[in-house]
Motif scaffolding. Sequence first.
Motif, PDB file in Angstrom:
ATOM      1  N   ALA A   1     -58.788 -39.468  12.461  1.00 28.47           N
ATOM      2  CA  ALA A   1     -58.433 -39.508  11.184  1.00 28.47           C
ATOM      3  C   ALA A   1     -58.143 -37.918  10.978  1.00 28.47           C
ATOM      4  N   GLU A   2     -59.099 -37.123  11.301  1.00 28.93           N
ATOM      5  CA  GLU A   2     -58.924 -35.655  11.238  1.00 28.93           C
ATOM      6  C   GLU A   2     -57.529 -35.422  12.028  1.00 28.93           C
ATOM      7  N   GLN A   3     -57.269 -35.890  13.380  1.00 30.48           N
ATOM      8  CA  GLN A   3     -56.163 -35.533  14.131  1.00 30.48           C
ATOM      9  C   GLN A   3     -54.727 -36.098  13.409  1.00 30.48           C
ATOM     10  N   ALA A   4     -55.039 -37.198  12.796  1.00 29.36           N
ATOM     11  CA  ALA A   4     -53.753 -37.831  12.091  1.00 29.36           C
ATOM     12  C   ALA A   4     -53.494 -36.899  10.945  1.00 29.36           C
ATOM     13  N   THR A   5     -54.445 -36.442  10.088  1.00 25.45           N
ATOM     14  CA  THR A   5     -54.241 -35.741   9.056  1.00 25.45           C
ATOM     15  C   THR A   5     -53.507 -34.250   9.374  1.00 25.45           C
ATOM     16  N   GLU A   6     -54.070 -33.551  10.703  1.00 24.78           N
ATOM     17  CA  GLU A   6     -53.445 -32.451  11.081  1.00 24.78           C
ATOM     18  C   GLU A   6     -52.253 -32.685  11.550  1.00 24.78           C
ATOM     19  N   TYR A   7     -51.981 -33.696  12.103  1.00 26.30           N
ATOM     20  CA  TYR A   7     -50.679 -33.996  12.553  1.00 26.30           C
ATOM     21  C   TYR A   7     -49.471 -34.104  11.449  1.00 26.30           C
ATOM     22  N   CYS A   8     -50.046 -34.838  10.283  1.00 26.36           N
ATOM     23  CA  CYS A   8     -48.979 -34.927   9.088  1.00 26.36           C
ATOM     24  C   CYS A   8     -48.774 -33.687   8.461  1.00 26.36           C
ATOM     25  N   GLY A   9     -49.794 -32.803   8.372  1.00 29.55           N
ATOM     26  CA  GLY A   9     -49.690 -31.503   8.005  1.00 29.55           C
ATOM     27  C   GLY A   9     -48.718 -30.555   8.905  1.00 29.55           C
ATOM     28  N   PHE A  10     -48.878 -30.651  10.088  1.00 32.31           N
ATOM     29  CA  PHE A  10     -47.687 -30.078  10.751  1.00 32.31           C
ATOM     30  C   PHE A  10     -46.410 -30.671  10.628  1.00 32.31           C
ATOM     31  N   ILE A  11     -46.276 -31.875  10.655  1.00 29.10           N
ATOM     32  CA  ILE A  11     -44.833 -32.500  10.507  1.00 29.10           C
ATOM     33  C   ILE A  11     -44.287 -32.034   9.066  1.00 29.10           C
ATOM     34  N   TRP A  12     -45.185 -31.770   8.002  1.00 29.30           N
ATOM     35  CA  TRP A  12     -44.932 -31.376   6.733  1.00 29.30           C
ATOM     36  C   TRP A  12     -44.549 -30.037   6.733  1.00 29.30           C
ATOM     37  N   ASN A  13     -45.489 -28.941   7.179  1.00 24.35           N
ATOM     38  CA  ASN A  13     -45.195 -27.699   7.022  1.00 24.35           C
ATOM     39  C   ASN A  13     -44.900 -26.815   8.013  1.00 24.35           C
ATOM     40  N   VAL A  14     -44.725 -27.427   9.360  1.00 20.77           N
ATOM     41  CA  VAL A  14     -44.321 -26.513  10.445  1.00 20.77           C
ATOM     42  C   VAL A  14     -42.998 -27.329  10.994  1.00 20.77           C
ATOM     43  N   ASP A  15     -42.751 -28.762  11.207  1.00 22.57           N
ATOM     44  CA  ASP A  15     -41.592 -29.218  11.618  1.00 22.57           C
ATOM     45  C   ASP A  15     -40.612 -29.264  10.383  1.00 22.57           C
ATOM     46  N   ASN A  16     -41.081 -29.107   9.025  1.00 25.36           N
ATOM     47  CA  ASN A  16     -39.950 -29.126   7.889  1.00 25.36           C
ATOM     48  C   ASN A  16     -40.661 -28.238   6.671  1.00 25.36           C
ATOM     49  N   TRP A  41     -36.257 -40.245  11.245  1.00 23.88           N
ATOM     50  CA  TRP A  41     -36.356 -39.930  12.702  1.00 23.88           C
ATOM     51  C   TRP A  41     -35.287 -39.299  13.255  1.00 23.88           C
ATOM     52  N   GLU A  42     -35.161 -37.981  13.713  1.00 24.99           N
ATOM     53  CA  GLU A  42     -33.817 -37.613  14.591  1.00 24.99           C
ATOM     54  C   GLU A  42     -34.201 -37.249  15.994  1.00 24.99           C
ATOM     55  N   ARG A 105     -32.052 -27.355  32.522  1.00 23.40           N
ATOM     56  CA  ARG A 105     -32.693 -28.665  32.054  1.00 23.40           C
ATOM     57  C   ARG A 105     -32.622 -29.202  30.839  1.00 23.40           C
ATOM     58  N   THR A 106     -31.822 -30.421  30.565  1.00 23.06           N
ATOM     59  CA  THR A 106     -31.600 -30.993  29.249  1.00 23.06           C
ATOM     60  C   THR A 106     -32.545 -32.387  29.335  1.00 23.06           C
ATOM     61  N   TRP A 107     -33.178 -32.342  28.242  1.00 22.08           N
ATOM     62  CA  TRP A 107     -33.988 -33.564  27.710  1.00 22.08           C
ATOM     63  C   TRP A 107     -33.900 -33.835  26.512  1.00 22.08           C
ATOM     64  N   LYS A 108     -34.532 -35.254  26.097  1.00 18.74           N
ATOM     65  CA  LYS A 108     -34.457 -35.784  24.785  1.00 18.74           C
ATOM     66  C   LYS A 108     -35.554 -35.400  24.058  1.00 18.74           C
ATOM     67  N   ASP A 109     -35.499 -34.951  22.709  1.00 15.65           N
ATOM     68  CA  ASP A 109     -36.792 -34.780  22.160  1.00 15.65           C
ATOM     69  C   ASP A 109     -36.400 -35.367  20.595  1.00 15.65           C
ATOM     70  N   GLY A 110     -37.407 -35.449  20.001  1.00 15.57           N
ATOM     71  CA  GLY A 110     -37.530 -35.874  18.663  1.00 15.57           C
ATOM     72  C   GLY A 110     -38.251 -35.480  17.608  1.00 15.57           C
ATOM     73  N   LYS A 111     -37.918 -35.722  16.292  1.00 12.33           N
ATOM     74  CA  LYS A 111     -39.065 -35.357  15.180  1.00 12.33           C
ATOM     75  C   LYS A 111     -38.971 -36.110  14.070  1.00 12.33           C
ATOM     76  N   VAL A 112     -39.496 -36.085  13.040  1.00  8.25           N
ATOM     77  CA  VAL A 112     -39.858 -36.594  11.853  1.00  8.25           C
ATOM     78  C   VAL A 112     -39.030 -35.594  10.873  1.00  8.25           C
ATOM     79  N   CYS A 113     -38.065 -36.025  10.135  1.00  2.00           N
ATOM     80  CA  CYS A 113     -37.220 -34.919   9.380  1.00  2.00           C
ATOM     81  C   CYS A 113     -37.356 -35.473   7.991  1.00  2.00           C
ATOM     82  N   VAL A 114     -37.479 -34.500   7.165  1.00  2.00           N
ATOM     83  CA  VAL A 114     -37.866 -34.767   5.648  1.00  2.00           C
ATOM     84  C   VAL A 114     -36.709 -33.855   4.843  1.00  2.00           C
ATOM     85  N   ALA A 115     -36.164 -34.258   4.014  1.00  3.24           N
ATOM     86  CA  ALA A 115     -35.073 -33.567   3.079  1.00  3.24           C
ATOM     87  C   ALA A 115     -34.844 -33.999   1.690  1.00  3.24           C
TER      88      ALA A 115
END
Length: 217
Positions: A1-16, A41-42, A105-115
Amino acid sequence: AEQATEYCGFIWNVDNPGFKIFHTWFKDALLQRNGFVKVWWEEIERSKVARYQGLSDEQLATVTTPENPEDKVEVLEHVSRETDGQPGPDGMPTLMELHDITVRRTWKDGKVCVANVPPEEFVIDLDDADLDENTRFCAHRFRRTITDLIDQGYDAAKVKSIPKAEADDVSTNEEAYERKRPEITDQTSGDNELDERMREVWVSECYIRIDADGDGK
């Protein structure tokens, strides 16, 4: 649960830009009585150029082999040279081939986008009061350049055949005009037409209820 919470915070505040999204979301809700945020998801294609010097044959094979089947490794430069290796049985040094190489090197990546979605770009069925599972139709209608759509993977010929976006939809909507005013001024101040690749067209991202499971509902 702590890891999931930290990951959600990372998505919201770092990735977006979470704080800016909240600010715009609440302000739209207070001023327009409606605030919209879109989540998706992009998939992103990333690339990196790396240079290596003095590689052995085994190291060369490792460097030029993709880590994953869908990854790509492109050799940009490759120079081979010979140098003295370990002494042989007769005490004489053996020749060893080394490689200087540059690869991409070319590779596929992705992330959750919020706008944020500007209220004037959101479309919904007039009979639907709320955005819930019973909403029959809603859409995000916005403008994008030809280049943006081609970069997203749409067929270039089809995209270029789309008619030019009408400016009246922006100039007659006060909210949209104020939001786009600097952009509109820049486009209309010069005598030259915009580059075809920067021409804007309308895009409608629509969501509609369908009978996906075929049960008649």
